[in-house]
Enzyme design. Structure first.
Site, PDB file in Angstrom:
ATOM      1  N   LYS A 153       0.870  -1.206  -0.018  1.00 20.87           N
ATOM      2  CA  LYS A 153       0.014   0.052   0.067  1.00 20.87           C
ATOM      3  C   LYS A 153       0.994   1.296  -0.047  1.00 20.87           C
ATOM      4  CE  LYS A 153      -4.216   0.364   1.995  1.00 20.87           C
ATOM      5  NZ  LYS A 153      -5.240  -0.209   1.280  1.00 20.87           N
TER       6      LYS A 153
HETATM    7  N1  PMP Z   1      -7.381  -4.079  -3.707  1.00 21.18           N
HETATM    8  C1  PMP Z   1      -6.729  -2.607  -3.236  1.00 21.18           C
HETATM    9  C2  PMP Z   1      -6.195  -1.929  -4.351  1.00 21.18           C
HETATM   10  C3  PMP Z   1      -6.817  -2.317  -2.031  1.00 21.18           C
HETATM   11  O1  PMP Z   1      -6.087  -0.712  -1.781  1.00 21.18           O
HETATM   12  C4  PMP Z   1      -7.342  -2.860  -0.946  1.00 21.18           C
HETATM   13  C5  PMP Z   1      -7.517  -2.365   0.479  1.00 21.18           C
HETATM   14  N2  PMP Z   1      -6.254  -2.594   1.205  1.00 21.18           N
HETATM   15  C6  PMP Z   1      -7.760  -4.205  -1.021  1.00 21.18           C
HETATM   16  C7  PMP Z   1      -7.887  -4.694  -2.577  1.00 21.18           C
HETATM   17  C8  PMP Z   1      -8.508  -5.082   0.002  1.00 21.18           C
HETATM   18  O2  PMP Z   1      -7.420  -5.349   0.837  1.00 21.18           O
HETATM   19  P1  PMP Z   1      -7.862  -5.749   2.380  1.00 21.18           P
HETATM   20  O3  PMP Z   1      -8.912  -6.723   2.647  1.00 21.18           O
HETATM   21  O4  PMP Z   1      -6.438  -6.100   3.043  1.00 21.18           O
HETATM   22  O5  PMP Z   1      -8.372  -4.353   2.967  1.00 21.18           O
END
Ligand code: PMP
Length: 290
Positions: A153
């Site tokens: 991220k």
């Molecule tokens: N894809 C993207 C591009 C994201 O930013 C996120 C959020 N972090 C997710 C998928 C989902 O990830 P998570 O389940 O870890 O929140």
């Protein structure tokens, strides 16, 4: 919307008010998007306030910091401890938590030596509310995995999500579906996608996507409950033959999809595996603990 006069944040070793902090206008995060963040949720569970999957989220934050070669010294345990303290200081039980690592002043295109941890928290409902989503396929693709670390991220990566979501909104949809560089289905702007076909679930294989923590939790629940789940590469044409679809993410939780472009998913939401999993996901949260 995110803070008021009572709000406390953690910033550079101290608990302060958001208005008491300064951001360096020469900082590299602002100029080049070299920062790393997380999106975490705390829930009021039967075991008290629980930061759901705290370890997994902070491990991903550290992975991002390492990928960007930041000089970042916090450990997962330290950050978890700060998070619980911060929730208590704000009197929050159910909240969204946003850790952010910003980097120091540097106009050189090399990672700055300096990094600062800020953790913000606010009360935030489910990203998409309870309505089923209408998604439009984006003309923007997910970044080539050889252009950046797509599984981290890093703040700068989110330009791609913003472009896709702006376009979706402009075209009358409430979420974007992004394809990867090979034109296969990737994910939504900030969530992963699952499809259901003939009683089986499929989700995009890793490689071009953020392999979300919620996605992992859903896969684990499926395995435990005997729901057939396969991670695979699939095309938009295959997606448009599915019986139902849903998104997963920390902010979105489990969100049902009504249509993609003009294709309407035929199954009624309450009869889908996605609906069943949205209940099981809530149960998983309810029984989680520190
Ligand atoms: N894809 C993207 C591009 C994201 O930013 C996120 C959020 N972090 C997710 C998928 C989902 O990830 P998570 O389940 O870890 O929140």
């Amino acid at each position: 919307m995110y803070y008021n006069q009572k709000t406390i944040i953690y910033h550079n070793g101290k608990y302060v008010k958001p208005t008491e902090t300064k951001i360096d206008l020469y900082g590299q995060t602002l100029h080049y998007g070299n920062g790393v963040f997380e999106g975490i949720r705390a829930y009021n569970t039967t075991n008290g306030v629980t930061v759901f999957k705290a370890k997994e989220h902070y491990e991903r934050l550290l992975k991002g910091a390492k990928a960007m070669q930041l000089n970042f010294k916090y450990t997962v345990d330290e950050m978890i401890k700060i998070t619980y303290e911060l929730l208590a200081k704000n009197n929050f039980t159910d909240a969204y938590i946003r850790p952010l690592i910003t980097t120091g002043a540097s106009m050189a295109l090399l990672s700055s030596e300096e990094s600062t941890l800020t953790i913000q928290t606010w009360e935030w409902g489910r990203l998409h509310g309870n309505d089923l989503l209408s998604m439009g396929t984006s003309s923007f693709q997910r970044p080539n995995p050889k252009s950046c670390f797509v599984e981290t991220k890093v703040t700068g990566h989110y330009i791609n999500s913003i472009l896709a979501k702006n376009e979706a909104k402009k075209n009358g949809y409430n979420e974007a579906l992004l394809l990867d560089m090979n034109e296969n289905v990737a994910e939504a702007s900030g969530a992963n996608i699952f499809i259901e076909k003939d009683g089986k679930l499929y989700t995009t294989a890793k490689g071009h996507i953020m392999a979300g923590i919620t996605r992992n939790t859903i896969i684990d629940i499926c395995k435990r409950e005997g729901i057939s789940i396969e991670e695979k590469i699939f095309t938009l044409e295959e997606l448009k033959q599915a019986d139902s679809a849903f998104l997963t993410g920390t902010a979105a939780e489990v969100a049902g999809v009504k249509n993609i472009d003009t294709y309407q998913f035929p199954l009624t939401w309450k009869k889908t595996l996605g609906y069943k999993l949205s209940k099981l996901y809530k149960e998983e949260i309810a029984k989680s603990n520190k």
